[in-house]
Scaffold this active site. Structure first.
Site, mmCIF file in Angstrom:
data_model
loop_
_atom_site.group_PDB
_atom_site.id
_atom_site.type_symbol
_atom_site.label_atom_id
_atom_site.label_comp_id
_atom_site.label_asym_id
_atom_site.label_seq_id
_atom_site.Cartn_x
_atom_site.Cartn_y
_atom_site.Cartn_z
ATOM 1 N N GLU A 186 47.109 0.322 57.771
ATOM 2 C CA GLU A 186 45.664 0.436 57.986
ATOM 3 C C GLU A 186 44.928 -0.831 57.554
ATOM 4 O OE1 GLU A 186 44.157 2.475 59.701
ATOM 5 O OE2 GLU A 186 45.649 4.053 59.932
ATOM 6 N N TYR A 242 36.278 3.955 56.535
ATOM 7 C CA TYR A 242 37.276 4.206 57.589
ATOM 8 C C TYR A 242 38.678 4.341 57.002
ATOM 9 C CZ TYR A 242 41.025 3.453 60.715
ATOM 10 O OH TYR A 242 42.232 3.616 61.337
ATOM 11 N N ASP A 270 36.209 5.073 63.616
ATOM 12 C CA ASP A 270 36.515 3.652 63.788
ATOM 13 C C ASP A 270 35.862 3.179 65.082
ATOM 14 O OD1 ASP A 270 38.167 4.760 65.768
ATOM 15 O OD2 ASP A 270 39.475 3.020 65.658
ATOM 16 N N CYS A 296 39.963 3.861 77.084
ATOM 17 C CA CYS A 296 38.508 3.707 77.000
ATOM 18 C C CYS A 296 38.185 2.427 76.225
ATOM 19 C CB CYS A 296 37.899 4.928 76.300
ATOM 20 S SG CYS A 296 36.121 5.112 76.536
ATOM 21 N N CYS A 315 39.385 3.946 83.617
ATOM 22 C CA CYS A 315 38.881 5.301 83.819
ATOM 23 C C CYS A 315 39.787 6.133 84.725
ATOM 24 C CB CYS A 315 37.457 5.253 84.374
ATOM 25 S SG CYS A 315 36.263 4.516 83.227
ATOM 26 N N CYS A 355 42.028 8.194 82.623
ATOM 27 C CA CYS A 355 41.407 8.965 81.539
ATOM 28 C C CYS A 355 41.573 10.474 81.748
ATOM 29 C CB CYS A 355 39.928 8.615 81.449
ATOM 30 S SG CYS A 355 39.093 9.472 80.085
ATOM 31 N N CYS A 395 33.132 13.061 81.416
ATOM 32 C CA CYS A 395 32.519 11.897 80.770
ATOM 33 C C CYS A 395 31.047 11.734 81.143
ATOM 34 C CB CYS A 395 33.291 10.631 81.148
ATOM 35 S SG CYS A 395 32.644 9.143 80.365
#
Length: 336
Positions: free
Chosen positions: A56, A139, A157, A212, A219, A222, A228
């Site tokens: 992280e 985060y 995030d 995305c 798209c 997706c 959306c």
DNA sequence: AAGCCGTGGAC
DNA sequence: TGTCCAAGGCT
């Protein structure tokens, strides 16, 4: 949510969309992740919380592909916080290599020391205790709580913010700075079930990273295209222009060049050599004693920058202040 | 709160 | 070539 439904008229304390529709979105995104999500080593069930924490920190502002090899080296070399804590800051900064933002390496080293000394060498599970560690903000604390310990915690995030902005707010991009409304929305969107909430956080983040995306979103791939709000609104342009990060001619560029020299040099480097420019270097040529070819290459790049002495001094001063460099007499080096 | 802090790949 | 931007944190 899309324009066929009146949810946009509801106030901010209401739910973001109909419960049934939200459930469908959960299933679609989580199922997409199970099929298209990447196999990353820090996602393996056997990966330790320490491994998750290291990943992280490294992934803050640095792409996965560049983190992977360094992460493996670190986990092999320093399998627990105490192992990293026992290393010198100089070794840590060198092992950080070119991941960028080397202050992260120092903070991770400091966090490891604190974990070793005050947490029995175990990464804390408590969000507040995670947040108290150097280099761990809202985060990262949430990410470790969720991905290392399976807790139900709100993760926000840049990927999740962007997916939320498009899917639920109908905007091309999230606001410039994280707002309370975004955190509240992320909280409302999380499945109640703990295990599902972990998958959801992971899946939305991955959707933002792979589909995305900020530029040229895919798209057609997706799983929630039909739901959306941004698509329903006709893919409107961003309502502001992101401010690009300048680089050429900045202090950061000089700092980076100085750090490259210090990382490559096996011994302390003359401050005069660090602070001069190409012209000045000619006059100092007699003082350059076998710097090593790589160090010499890095010095050449530093000297070639169009930076006045004042800027070079400021850059080195910043590195000293941040603990990324130390100075003893007329020589500088990585911190021991 | 707005700006600073590295690096390199993609377009 | 130049610009954008990437699992943020800190001041």
């Amino acid at each position: 949510m899309n324009s066929r439904l009146p949810w946009g008229l509801m106030n901010s304390s209401s739910t973001p969309c109909a419960p049934d529709q939200l459930h469908g979105i959960h299933q679609a995104v989580i199922q997409w992740f199970s099929r298209a999500g990447r196999d990353l080593p820090w996602r393996e069930p056997a990966c330790s919380p320490w491994g998750v924490l290291v990943s992280e920190i490294m992934l803050q502002q640095t792409p996965v592909v560049r983190v992977l090899p360094i992460w493996r080296e670190w986990l092999d070399r320093w399998p627990t916080p105490a192992d990293l804590a026992a290393a010198s800051p100089a070794d840590v900064v060198r092992a950080w290599g070119r991941l960028g933002y080397p202050r992260r390496a120092l903070r991770l080293h400091a966090a490891a020391t604190e974990i070793a000394d005050h947490h029995d060498n175990q990464v804390p599970e408590n969000h507040s205790e995670l947040l108290a560690l150097p280099g761990i903000g809202s985060y990262t604390a949430a990410a470790v709580a969720v991905f290392a310990f399976g807790q139900r915690y709100t993760v926000v995030d840049t990927n999740i913010r962007r997916v939320q902005a498009r899917l639920f707010s109908g905007k091309a991009l999230p606001s410039k700075t994280l707002t309370a409304a975004e955190t509240r929305l992320a909280d409302q969107l999380m499945p109640e079930d703990i295990a599902e909430s972990v998958k959801w956080n992971q899946s939305v983040m991955e959707l933002g990273a792979l589909v995305c995306t900020a530029r040229s979103p895919k798209c057609d791939e997706c799983p929630v295209f039909d739901q959306c709000a941004w698509i329903a609104a006709g893919r409107p342009e961003p309502d502001y222009v992101p401010k690009g990060q300048s680089w050429h001619g900045t202090d950061r560029q000089v700092r980076g060049a100085i750090m490259a020299v210090l990382r490559h040099s096996p011994s302390p480097v003359s401050v005069d050599l660090l602070l001069t420019d190409r012209a000045g270097a000619e006059q100092l040529a007699s003082r350059i004693e076998n710097p090593g070819q790589q160090t010499a290459d890095m010095l050449e790049k530093l000297w070639a920058l169009p930076a006045p002495l004042e800027q070079r001094e400021r850059a080195l001063g910043g590195l000293l202040k941040d603990g990324l460099a130390t100075r003893h007499g007329d020589e500088a080096s990585l911190p021991s």
